[in-house]
Design a protein around this motif. Structure first.
Motif, PDB file in Angstrom:
ATOM      1  N   ASN A  54       6.946  14.830  28.142  1.00  0.00           N
ATOM      2  CA  ASN A  54       7.413  14.010  26.668  1.00  0.00           C
ATOM      3  C   ASN A  54       8.147  12.738  26.650  1.00  0.00           C
ATOM      4  O   ASN A  54       7.695  12.026  25.958  1.00  0.00           O
ATOM      5  CB  ASN A  54       8.651  15.238  26.046  1.00  0.00           C
ATOM      6  N   LEU A  55       8.963  12.796  27.895  1.00  0.00           N
ATOM      7  CA  LEU A  55       9.989  12.003  28.544  1.00  0.00           C
ATOM      8  C   LEU A  55       8.629  10.348  28.049  1.00  0.00           C
ATOM      9  O   LEU A  55       9.175   9.712  27.525  1.00  0.00           O
ATOM     10  CB  LEU A  55      10.232  12.026  29.546  1.00  0.00           C
ATOM     11  N   TYR A  56       8.052  10.993  29.554  1.00  0.00           N
ATOM     12  CA  TYR A  56       7.061   9.712  29.676  1.00  0.00           C
ATOM     13  C   TYR A  56       6.287   9.231  28.605  1.00  0.00           C
ATOM     14  O   TYR A  56       6.131   7.456  28.405  1.00  0.00           O
ATOM     15  CB  TYR A  56       5.680   9.582  30.735  1.00  0.00           C
ATOM     16  N   TYR A  57       5.750   9.723  27.099  1.00  0.00           N
ATOM     17  CA  TYR A  57       5.230  10.094  26.516  1.00  0.00           C
ATOM     18  C   TYR A  57       5.934   8.898  24.682  1.00  0.00           C
ATOM     19  O   TYR A  57       5.750   7.819  24.811  1.00  0.00           O
ATOM     20  CB  TYR A  57       4.696  11.073  25.105  1.00  0.00           C
ATOM     21  N   HIS A  58       7.458   9.058  24.759  1.00  0.00           N
ATOM     22  CA  HIS A  58       7.796   8.566  24.810  1.00  0.00           C
ATOM     23  C   HIS A  58       8.708   7.364  24.989  1.00  0.00           C
ATOM     24  O   HIS A  58       8.589   5.810  24.403  1.00  0.00           O
ATOM     25  CB  HIS A  58       9.532   9.377  24.108  1.00  0.00           C
ATOM     26  N   ILE A  59       8.774   7.050  26.410  1.00  0.00           N
ATOM     27  CA  ILE A  59       8.929   5.441  26.923  1.00  0.00           C
ATOM     28  C   ILE A  59       7.948   5.009  27.153  1.00  0.00           C
ATOM     29  O   ILE A  59       7.915   3.763  26.895  1.00  0.00           O
ATOM     30  CB  ILE A  59       9.417   5.909  28.174  1.00  0.00           C
ATOM     31  N   LEU A  60       6.919   5.122  27.259  1.00  0.00           N
ATOM     32  CA  LEU A  60       5.543   3.981  27.551  1.00  0.00           C
ATOM     33  C   LEU A  60       4.943   3.844  25.575  1.00  0.00           C
ATOM     34  O   LEU A  60       4.758   3.257  25.499  1.00  0.00           O
ATOM     35  CB  LEU A  60       4.169   5.006  27.774  1.00  0.00           C
ATOM     36  N   LYS A  61       4.778   4.812  24.491  1.00  0.00           N
ATOM     37  CA  LYS A  61       5.178   4.332  23.376  1.00  0.00           C
ATOM     38  C   LYS A  61       5.750   3.136  23.093  1.00  0.00           C
ATOM     39  O   LYS A  61       5.537   2.514  21.954  1.00  0.00           O
ATOM     40  CB  LYS A  61       5.060   6.121  22.391  1.00  0.00           C
ATOM     41  N   ASP A  62       6.850   3.530  23.519  1.00  0.00           N
ATOM     42  CA  ASP A  62       8.415   2.547  22.971  1.00  0.00           C
ATOM     43  C   ASP A  62       7.935   1.542  23.596  1.00  0.00           C
ATOM     44  O   ASP A  62       8.477  -0.021  22.843  1.00  0.00           O
ATOM     45  CB  ASP A  62       9.941   3.098  23.786  1.00  0.00           C
ATOM     46  N   ARG A  63       7.117   1.236  24.513  1.00  0.00           N
ATOM     47  CA  ARG A  63       6.949  -0.350  25.208  1.00  0.00           C
ATOM     48  C   ARG A  63       5.456  -0.697  24.998  1.00  0.00           C
ATOM     49  O   ARG A  63       4.933  -1.806  25.427  1.00  0.00           O
ATOM     50  CB  ARG A  63       6.729   0.365  26.650  1.00  0.00           C
ATOM     51  N   GLY A  64       5.109   0.238  23.125  1.00  0.00           N
ATOM     52  CA  GLY A  64       3.723  -0.173  23.219  1.00  0.00           C
ATOM     53  C   GLY A  64       2.241  -0.252  23.573  1.00  0.00           C
ATOM     54  O   GLY A  64       1.363  -1.080  23.561  1.00  0.00           O
ATOM     55  N   CYS A  65       2.578   0.944  24.514  1.00  0.00           N
ATOM     56  CA  CYS A  65       1.522   1.262  25.178  1.00  0.00           C
ATOM     57  C   CYS A  65       0.410   2.662  24.840  1.00  0.00           C
ATOM     58  O   CYS A  65       1.582   3.350  24.121  1.00  0.00           O
ATOM     59  CB  CYS A  65       1.923   1.974  26.707  1.00  0.00           C
ATOM     60  N   GLN A  66      -0.451   2.929  24.866  1.00  0.00           N
ATOM     61  CA  GLN A  66      -1.519   3.556  24.082  1.00  0.00           C
ATOM     62  C   GLN A  66      -1.637   4.446  25.149  1.00  0.00           C
ATOM     63  O   GLN A  66      -1.545   4.319  26.337  1.00  0.00           O
ATOM     64  CB  GLN A  66      -2.977   3.149  24.615  1.00  0.00           C
ATOM     65  N   VAL A  67      -1.091   5.741  24.398  1.00  0.00           N
ATOM     66  CA  VAL A  67      -0.772   7.102  25.360  1.00  0.00           C
ATOM     67  C   VAL A  67      -1.923   7.969  25.249  1.00  0.00           C
ATOM     68  O   VAL A  67      -1.635   8.956  24.332  1.00  0.00           O
ATOM     69  CB  VAL A  67       0.274   7.329  25.779  1.00  0.00           C
TER      70      VAL A  67
END
Length: 183
Positions: A53-66
């Motif tokens: 969950n933490l990685y998902y939100h950190i990466l999504k906030d950076r515009g990354c496809q997760v």
């Protein structure tokens, strides 16, 4: 690169300490597409859901496809209720079920003579090494296998390489690794 963090007291790591370690693990990386490979619900207490969950939100906030593919092995896909309990607010539709029968590619083989040596002659058959085809997809900038690394009764360390080769593996590796562990 592996990221290891250790508890400093009897209470374990706080969510903020885990988040800080995850941020540190991503420092200096430009990521467009990431695959997260957490354990499935049978490993609920591994903290793999929180880490995902933490990685998902950190990466999504950076515009990354997760993309998230729980390491199911032959277990049933994570239900909507299990997903909510384990992964929090990540939409259930974001979870990609691993199909150990059809979604794999062969990347090698563990020779029977090697296994015979390691098992004292109790196992002599080779084992095909198959993994989910997504693990071989070059469009991923990073693949993260998450969770507490712990010894497992079946070949390997839970939430480590076992996520890749058994949790996202094919039928030969899953079945034979369990037989080898039994003998």
């Amino acid at each position: 690169m592996s990221q290891f963090i250790y508890e400093k007291g009897d209470q374990g790591l706080s969510e903020q300490e885990i988040r800080d370690a995850l941020l540190e693990s991503l420092e200096g990386r430009t990521l467009r597409k990431v695959l997260i490979l957490p354990p499935d619900f049978t490993r609920f207490y591994s903290n793999g859901g929180l880490i995902t969950n933490l990685y998902y939100h950190i990466l999504k906030d950076r515009g990354c496809q997760v993309d998230i593919m729980p390491a199911l092995g032959t277990h049933a896909p994570v239900s909507r209720e299990e997903a909510e309990m384990m992964f929090g607010d990540i939409p259930h539709e974001e979870l990609i079920p691993h199909n150990w029968r059809t979604d794999v590619v062969k990347i090698g083989e563990v020779p029977g003579d090697f296994l015979a040596e390691k098992t004292g002659g109790l196992w002599t058959e080779s084992v095909e090494v198959e993994v989910n085809k997504r693990l071989m997809d070059p469009s991923y900038d990073l693949i993260l296998s998450v969770g507490q690394v712990v010894p497992h009764v079946i070949v390997g360390m839970g939430n480590h390489a076992k996520n890749l080769f058994v949790g996202a593996g094919g039928s030969d590796m899953i079945s034979k690794s369990h037989m080898i562990g039994a003998i």
